[in-house]
Scaffold this motif. Structure first.
Motif, short mmCIF file in Angstrom:
data_model
loop_
_atom_site.label_atom_id
_atom_site.label_comp_id
_atom_site.label_asym_id
_atom_site.label_seq_id
_atom_site.Cartn_x
_atom_site.Cartn_y
_atom_site.Cartn_z
N ARG A 1 4.14 73.38 37.72
CA ARG A 1 4.36 75.20 37.17
C ARG A 1 5.86 74.20 36.50
O ARG A 1 6.77 74.66 35.87
N PHE B 1 -1.48 71.10 34.63
CA PHE B 1 -1.78 72.16 35.75
C PHE B 1 -3.49 72.72 35.42
O PHE B 1 -4.28 72.36 36.20
N GLU C 1 -4.86 71.74 38.67
CA GLU C 1 -4.85 72.75 38.78
C GLU C 1 -3.83 72.75 40.41
O GLU C 1 -4.10 73.25 41.48
N ASP D 1 -0.44 74.05 41.58
CA ASP D 1 1.32 74.02 41.46
C ASP D 1 2.29 73.34 40.99
O ASP D 1 3.58 74.24 40.81
#
Length: 194
Positions: free
Chosen positions: A73, A64, A68, A70
């Motif tokens: 996650r 992440f 970046e 998601d």
């Protein structure tokens, strides 16, 4: 900040001898101890990072930080592998964070994870063995993982902080820095540049 060269310990030999849980703690998915398994980057955990929110694995947290995305996650180790391969194949996919800063965030994430789990915290504090990080291949050969020196140094700094009752580990030592520098300092720098 003084972004000196990393100061993690370099192993003299790539041959790992001894027994996991007796001579050292292997911190990978091939760990034979509960402490080693809990510290594996692929271990399913309940990390809720104070700046970046929830993650199921430290490995997902790392990817992440780089991309970046998601989807990292909630991803399992297998999902992370396929997601990351997609980024690695793209020529325009560039990590959004320098490696040393990523490792500082990872160190901070481990600190937060350890402090959110009393069993893990107590095991880290009581441990007297050095940390190793390797996988065992199909022939039974131990293969040190990429970034093993970084991770084992992070674990050692967390353990020292717990054993000395420090409010925060001395992660600045990862970079050969003489003064304290942490994630909060890095975030303040980024905010000041915005």
């Amino acid at each position: 900040p003084n972004q000196g060269k990393n100061n993690h310990t370099t192993q003299k030999s790539h041959r790992i001898t001894g027994k996991d849980g007796v001579d050292f703690v292997n911190c990978s998915r091939d760990a034979l101890t509960s402490l080693g398994a809990a510290l594996s980057t692929q271990n399913r955990c309940n990390l809720n990072h104070s700046y970046l929110g929830p993650f199921n694995t430290i490995e997902g947290f790392m990817f992440f930080l780089q991309y970046e995305d998601d989807r990292f996650r909630d991803a399992t180790a297998k999902d992370i592998y396929f997601l990351s391969m997609g980024y690695k194949k793209r020529r325009d996919a560039v990590s959004k964070i320098p490696h040393d800063r990523m490792m500082l965030f990872v160190a901070d994430a481990y600190w937060q994870l350890v402090n959110s789990d009393n069993k893990l915290k107590n095991e880290m504090k009581a441990n007297k063995l050095e940390f190793q990080m390797y996988r065992v291949n199909e022939l039974g050969i131990r293969i040190r993982l990429r970034n093993a020196e970084w991770f084992t140094h992070i674990y050692k700094l967390i353990q020292e902080a717990l054993q000395k009752d420090l409010p925060y580990p001395e992660f600045f030592k990862l970079f050969g820095m003489s003064d304290r520098y942490g994630v909060e300092d890095m975030i303040k720098e980024v905010e000041a540049q915005s």
